[in-house]
Design an enzyme around this catalytic site. Structure first.
Site, PDB file in Angstrom:
ATOM      1  N   ASP A   1      15.895 104.027  -7.685  1.00 44.33           N
ATOM      2  CA  ASP A   1      16.466 104.963  -6.721  1.00 44.33           C
ATOM      3  C   ASP A   1      17.858 105.466  -7.102  1.00 44.33           C
ATOM      4  OD1 ASP A   1      17.530 102.419  -6.239  1.00 44.33           O
ATOM      5  OD2 ASP A   1      16.791 102.306  -4.187  1.00 44.33           O
TER       6      ASP A   1
ATOM      7  N   GLN B   1      14.169  99.576  -6.123  1.00 41.46           N
ATOM      8  CA  GLN B   1      14.141  98.728  -7.310  1.00 41.46           C
ATOM      9  C   GLN B   1      13.786  97.283  -6.971  1.00 41.46           C
ATOM     10  OE1 GLN B   1      18.116 100.326  -9.177  1.00 41.46           O
ATOM     11  NE2 GLN B   1      16.825  99.547 -10.805  1.00 41.46           N
ATOM     12  N   HIS B   2      13.446  96.556  -8.017  1.00 42.02           N
ATOM     13  CA  HIS B   2      13.361  95.091  -8.026  1.00 42.02           C
ATOM     14  C   HIS B   2      12.107  94.485  -7.395  1.00 42.02           C
ATOM     15  CE1 HIS B   2      17.527  95.568  -9.089  1.00 42.02           C
ATOM     16  NE2 HIS B   2      17.915  95.809  -7.866  1.00 42.02           N
TER      17      HIS B   2
END
Length: 467
Positions: A226, A71-72
């Site tokens: 995830d 992520q991110h």
């Protein structure tokens, strides 16, 4: 037999699983490594994906594909769809000051929690965009669209047909810092606050909504972050909490309502099935076990044997495991510490026990933070590399206060993506019933309140790393 594929493009590697869409039976799999670092050219992910697909025997016979991933990360694209600069990953901390600046500019932590469910920290995409604006203004000015790692890979699998074809899902969008799980809308004002101008963002697909097709004709699912993909693989339901012991420790719950924790201890993400995924993350998890084993000169099996030979509470020896600073609680400059040392408890067995208990106490604090937000905690699932430790499995129930279920080890993120692909393919209202959640070993033990009490008494007494 219809086949589906799930992809896990993680920080360290890319995994591909091909499964039977109806039963979930594994047909074949493959993997490839990613380069190290917190700043990576996205093309490395693409090359690794191609290698992993070849290793898995190809996708020529697959009818649907979904991508799960880290992520991110910030993938900035120009108006032609070219990558503006190397992607900044979730674990790149150069935007820590940008996070503080953004918090102040919106009116404080609670203002952010109310707006998007999370208080900005260096991992969130919104802070990386602010860093880009301040540190590389020429690159920031070129940004026409912002994607996340799994968005970009999905788009590439579709042949990169144009920026307006970018798609994402609720779970990954909720980790950007400019999409609200509560309203399910982008906050373009916050994106503009960070980047200095607005930009195109991927269309958010519903949990089972089909995206574009691959260049080979397979349906592309929305994908997932995830932790959300792992929860989907395990078939977690409201009241279930996954305790993941990897490099970092993650406590994530399936919830029926969004959270807005102004303390920042709980980040309010969405899940991959239409609900919510409030989450608390610690920086120190399996690395605490690695450090203890290294310090004692043993392997992980030896560490477990030592820890299990010492009594609960380690006769008063307590390890505060902030070896790399800490995120939950927010103590980036803290150091670890051993407390309560006496002649009787300075043995390898006591130190090993204190290491396992200290790591688990930090995760138990994360569970408490979820409860404080009104999140139901009824069943615990222990996953990640650290869950394979005999000592962790045996000691966790006494520290966490509940029995723990240890599912059969697997590629949970890739499996969750595959299950989502099968869901999209089926057109059903619910995902296919091939969860591995029922295939779990239950570890039981009576809670030992003394362990948590000892830890709570000293967890604020940490050192600070020198400047």
């Amino acid at each position: 037999m219809a086949l589906v594929a799930g992809i896990d493009s993680s920080t360290q590697s890319c995994k591909v699983v091909v499964r039977d869409a109806e039963t979930g039976a594994l047909v074949r799999s493959g993997r490839a490594s990613h380069p190290d670092g917190t700043e990576v050219a996205p093309w490395y992910w693409w090359d690794a994906l191609q290698s992993a697909i070849v290793s898995a025997g190809g996708l020529h016979d697959v009818e649907a594909v979904s991508v799960g991933g880290q992520q991110h990360g910030m993938v900035a694209l120009d108006e032609r769809g070219e990558v503006v600069r190397d992607a900044l990953l979730w674990n790149d901390t150069r935007s820590a000051q940008a996070a503080l600046d953004l918090i102040d500019e919106l009116g404080g932590p609670q203002a952010w929690a109310d707006a998007v469910g999370s208080v900005p920290v260096a991992s969130l995409t919104v802070t990386k965009l602010r860093w880009l604006r301040d540190a590389e203004p020429e690159n920031a000015a070129r940004v026409a669209a912002v994607a996340l790692p799994h968005d970009w890979l999905t788009w590439r699998l579709a042949g990169a047909p144009g920026l307006d074809a970018l798609v994402t899902d609720r779970s990954d969008a909720s980790g950007t810092g400019y999409w609200s799980p509560a309203t399910e809308d982008y906050r373009h004002d916050l994106l503009e606050l960070a980047l200095g101008h607005d930009a195109l963002v991927p269309r958010v697909l519903g949990p089972s909504e089909a995206g574009p097709r691959t260049t080979g004709g397979a349906i592309l699912g929305p994908g997932a972050g995830d932790n959300a993909a792992a929860a989907l693989a395990l078939g977690l339901q409201p009241g279930d909490v996954a305790v993941s012991i990897g490099t970092s420790g993650v406590v994530s719950a399936i919830a029926s309502a969004a959270t807005a924790d102004g303390s920042g201890l709980v980040t309010g993400f969405a899940d991959a099935a239409g609900g919510f995924l409030p989450l608390a993350c610690t920086l120190n998890a399996s690395r605490v076990l690695d450090a203890a084993a290294r310090m004692l000169g043993v392997d992980h099996a030896g560490l477990s044997a030592l820890a299990l030979s010492a009594p609960a509470g380690a006769d008063g020896l307590v390890l505060v495991p902030y070896l790399e600073g800490e995120r939950t609680p927010n103590k980036p400059d803290a150091t670890g510490a051993l407390h309560g040392m006496r002649l009787a408890n300075t043995t390898p067995a006591h130190v090993a026990r204190a290491a396992v208990e200290g790591m688990l106490c930090a995760l138990a604090d994360g569970i408490d933070a979820l409860r404080a937000q009104g999140v139901a905690v009824e069943r615990l699932f222990l996953i990640g590399g650290g869950a394979q430790s005999a000592a962790v499995r045996a000691i966790a129930p006494s520290v966490l206060g509940l029995d723990v279920r240890v599912p059969t080890p697997g590629e949970y993120v890739a499996d969750g993506a595959a299950r989502q692909a099968a869901w999209v393919l089926s057109g059903s209202a619910t995902p296919p019933a091939w969860s591995s959640a029922s295939e779990a070993t239950v570890c039981s033990g009576a809670p030992v309140q003394q362990v948590r009490e000892q830890y709570a008494a000293v967890r604020e007494l940490t050192g600070v790393r020198p400047a």
